[in-house]
Design a protein around this motif. Structure first.
Motif, PDB file in Angstrom:
ATOM      1  N   GLY A   1      -8.460  -1.735   8.900  1.00 56.62           N
ATOM      2  CA  GLY A   1      -8.888  -1.535   7.525  1.00 56.62           C
ATOM      3  C   GLY A   1     -10.364  -1.214   7.453  1.00 56.62           C
ATOM      4  O   GLY A   1     -10.781  -0.068   7.303  1.00 56.62           O
TER       5      GLY A   1
ATOM      6  N   THR B   1      -6.163   5.771  -1.907  1.00 56.02           N
ATOM      7  CA  THR B   1      -6.215   4.788  -0.835  1.00 56.02           C
ATOM      8  C   THR B   1      -7.554   4.942  -0.113  1.00 56.02           C
ATOM      9  O   THR B   1      -7.967   6.069   0.192  1.00 56.02           O
ATOM     10  CB  THR B   1      -5.060   5.010   0.160  1.00 56.02           C
ATOM     11  OG1 THR B   1      -3.827   4.926  -0.543  1.00 56.02           O
ATOM     12  CG2 THR B   1      -5.089   3.968   1.276  1.00 56.02           C
TER      13      THR B   1
ATOM     14  N   LYS C   1      -6.723   6.209  -8.825  1.00 56.27           N
ATOM     15  CA  LYS C   1      -5.668   5.294  -8.363  1.00 56.27           C
ATOM     16  C   LYS C   1      -5.647   4.023  -9.207  1.00 56.27           C
ATOM     17  O   LYS C   1      -4.582   3.542  -9.612  1.00 56.27           O
ATOM     18  CB  LYS C   1      -5.901   4.948  -6.895  1.00 56.27           C
ATOM     19  CG  LYS C   1      -4.991   3.856  -6.336  1.00 56.27           C
ATOM     20  CD  LYS C   1      -5.377   3.515  -4.901  1.00 56.27           C
ATOM     21  CE  LYS C   1      -4.644   2.282  -4.400  1.00 56.27           C
ATOM     22  NZ  LYS C   1      -3.212   2.517  -4.205  1.00 56.27           N
ATOM     23  N   SER C   2      -6.831   3.482  -9.493  1.00 55.24           N
ATOM     24  CA  SER C   2      -6.915   2.242 -10.265  1.00 55.24           C
ATOM     25  C   SER C   2      -6.416   2.440 -11.691  1.00 55.24           C
ATOM     26  O   SER C   2      -5.676   1.606 -12.229  1.00 55.24           O
ATOM     27  CB  SER C   2      -8.355   1.729 -10.278  1.00 55.24           C
ATOM     28  OG  SER C   2      -8.807   1.460  -8.971  1.00 55.24           O
TER      29      SER C   2
ATOM     30  N   ASP D   1      -1.988   7.428  -6.116  1.00 52.91           N
ATOM     31  CA  ASP D   1      -1.974   6.260  -5.235  1.00 52.91           C
ATOM     32  C   ASP D   1      -2.350   6.652  -3.810  1.00 52.91           C
ATOM     33  O   ASP D   1      -3.121   5.964  -3.131  1.00 52.91           O
ATOM     34  CB  ASP D   1      -0.587   5.598  -5.221  1.00 52.91           C
ATOM     35  CG  ASP D   1      -0.343   4.763  -6.461  1.00 52.91           C
ATOM     36  OD1 ASP D   1      -1.317   4.431  -7.147  1.00 52.91           O
ATOM     37  OD2 ASP D   1       0.831   4.441  -6.735  1.00 52.91           O
ATOM     38  N   PHE D   2      -1.799   7.756  -3.358  1.00 52.50           N
ATOM     39  CA  PHE D   2      -2.077   8.216  -1.994  1.00 52.50           C
ATOM     40  C   PHE D   2      -3.533   8.650  -1.851  1.00 52.50           C
ATOM     41  O   PHE D   2      -4.245   8.215  -0.941  1.00 52.50           O
ATOM     42  CB  PHE D   2      -1.138   9.371  -1.634  1.00 52.50           C
ATOM     43  CG  PHE D   2      -1.466  10.028  -0.321  1.00 52.50           C
ATOM     44  CD1 PHE D   2      -1.173   9.397   0.873  1.00 52.50           C
ATOM     45  CD2 PHE D   2      -2.078  11.274  -0.290  1.00 52.50           C
ATOM     46  CE1 PHE D   2      -1.489   9.993   2.091  1.00 52.50           C
ATOM     47  CE2 PHE D   2      -2.386  11.886   0.916  1.00 52.50           C
ATOM     48  CZ  PHE D   2      -2.085  11.232   2.110  1.00 52.50           C
TER      49      PHE D   2
ATOM     50  N   MET E   1     -10.599   7.039  -6.019  1.00 47.91           N
ATOM     51  CA  MET E   1     -10.207   5.640  -6.089  1.00 47.91           C
ATOM     52  C   MET E   1     -10.107   5.155  -7.533  1.00 47.91           C
ATOM     53  O   MET E   1      -9.253   4.324  -7.863  1.00 47.91           O
ATOM     54  CB  MET E   1     -11.185   4.785  -5.292  1.00 47.91           C
ATOM     55  CG  MET E   1     -11.133   5.058  -3.799  1.00 47.91           C
ATOM     56  SD  MET E   1     -12.196   3.962  -2.826  1.00 47.91           S
ATOM     57  CE  MET E   1     -11.321   2.418  -3.023  1.00 47.91           C
TER      58      MET E   1
END
Length: 465
Positions: free
Chosen positions: A82, A285, A262-263, A281-282, A259
């Motif tokens: 990560g 990430t 996505k949020s 979403d992809f 990002m």
């Protein structure tokens, strides 16, 4: 750290209480002491110190040697998968930003339009804006080239520039949705998202001021370190071309936008299977967003800075050797954290705090803070505290539940130390000693946490009920 709880290499993903409660607490304290002493007294490399401290803590907590090693390697691998990947991508991006002249362009603009006196305040604002949708680690690796170059150009002490930006990142991470921690607490406790967001911003503003520009005055005296050698541009006499300011700024904001998308999709999407949500979403990430930033940098920075393919290749290749040590140390910090998580000490501390009978908001902060201290994970602290306090939230008004979310968030960033990979990231990036890291980063996190709690308690006077 803003990553989901790491799963140990055991049959169950849940922590296993391996020894009586006092023994677990002693094991954690001894493990921390071993790490600090090995680094500061014996001058052993932090990677080896963290490995030995992890094994010591695990064995004292009644883990078998095999279990202790498996727990450490599980945490090391998960952290490297990560945070480690993000550091690597961030180093590539940062070197390209420096070599292309993009960092120069941004820094020249900041310095030209901001007085020296106001630079720490400007950096706090930049850190907060970058940190709004970003994981802390992603924001840190994106901002480090700017922090380093602003320090070089302005002549101000490193701490006066770095800590305000880091305070902005940390406060947003702990207090303001759409970060994963606050969102988990909002969902678990049934808080109102809009109310929590509004309260979070109100609390975050004075928190950043206290932990950033104001505290950095003292930190600069406590840690008078030189500017790191990282992100040194390959010198080219009379480099004729640099990216424009909008192009350089867009290269930094590009992963922020991904990002944030996505949020927002997670908050507002009615259909989780919709193609647009899956796409956001992809792309949002962290690993994908930073990868896209590096690729976009080929055009926004490379072409704009007059770099050909050979120059781009050279820039990316030379970016990785300087961070090899950082990667090992950060991974080992994740390994130590996982050993503590797997012993079950977080559950012990949570049970103790919830039985204290104190104010609901204070209990929420204490539970999250103690779990954070024990495990080194803001997310583990937030998830665990939210689950334990869920029955109490059912008896509170909507504004008080929102404040409970913020109290948990504030507690989840308290007292970062040697079991937090973020501690080692800041130490290595800024070139600090362990003692200096405690005096600067750890104190900063405590200020963010305590000032955040104070803001929550003040708001509760007006909205309590």
């Amino acid at each position: 750290m803003p990553f989901p709880p790491l799963r140990p290499l055991t049959e169950s993903a849940d922590p296993v209480i391996t020894a009586p409660e006092p023994q677990l607490i002693v094991a954690a304290l001894v493990g921390i002491a071993v790490i600090v002493l090995l680094i500061t007294w014996l001058k052993l490399h932090p990677f080896l110190s963290l490995l030995l401290g992890s094994l010591t803590a695990g064995l004292l907590a009644a883990m078998t040697p095999t279990e202790a090693i498996a727990s450490f390697t599980s945490g090391f691998g998960a952290t490297m998968g990560g945070v480690g990947v993000l550091i690597g991508l961030g180093a590539m991006y940062g070197k390209m930003l420096a070599d292309s002249g993009g960092a120069d362009r941004i820094v020249d603009t900041l310095i030209a339009r901001t007085s020296h006196k106001m630079l720490p305040w400007t950096m706090g604002l930049v850190g907060a804006l970058i940190g709004l949708p970003m994981f802390f680690e992603v924001g840190l690796v994106l901002l480090m080239p700017v922090i380093v170059l602003v320090t070089r150009r302005s002549g101000l002490p490193l701490m006066r520039i770095a800590l305000p930006a880091i305070a902005g990142l940390s406060a947003m991470h702990g207090l303001v949705p759409p970060h994963p921690g606050p969102l988990v607490a909002i969902d678990t406790l049934g808080a109102n998202l809009g109310l929590t967001l509004a309260f979070g911003v109100l609390v975050a503003i004075p928190t950043i001021v206290v932990a950033g520009p104001l505290f950095s005055r003292f930190a600069a005296q406590w840690a008078p370190v030189p500017t790191p050698e990282l992100f040194q541009a390959d010198e080219k006499e009379g480099k004729p071309k640099r990216p424009s300011f909008p192009a350089a700024l867009m290269s930094i904001l590009f992963p922020v936008i991904l990002m944030l998308g996505k949020s927002l999709a997670a908050i507002f999407a009615q259909d989780s299977s919709a193609a647009w949500k899956i796409t956001l979403d992809f792309l949002g990430t962290p690993v994908i967003a930073l990868t896209m930033a590096v690729l976009a940098g080929f055009f926004l920075l490379g072409v704009g800075g007059g770099m050909d393919r050979r120059a781009l290749q050279s820039s990316l290749t030379s970016s990785l050797p300087p961070i090899a040590g950082i990667l090992l140390i950060v991974g080992a910090g994740g390994g130590f954290k996982q050993v503590l998580v797997d012993t079950g000490i977080g559950e012990v501390i949570a049970a103790f705090a919830t039985g204290s009978g104190a104010s609901v908001l204070l209990v929420a902060w204490v539970v999250a803070a103690l779990i954070r201290i024990a495990t080194g994970s803001a997310t583990v602290a937030t998830v665990t505290a939210s689950g334990l306090l869920m029955p109490l939230a059912e008896q509170l008004s909507s504004p008080m539940v929102a404040l409970m979310v913020l109290a948990i968030g504030a507690g989840s960033v308290f007292l970062s130390h040697v079991n937090d990979a973020g501690f080692w990231m800041v130490k290595e990036y800024l070139g600090l000693s362990v003692t200096q890291t405690f005096k600067t980063w750890t104190v900063l996190e405590c200020l963010v946490s305590v000032t955040g709690l104070a803001g929550v308690l003040i708001l509760s006077v007006f909205v309590g009920g």
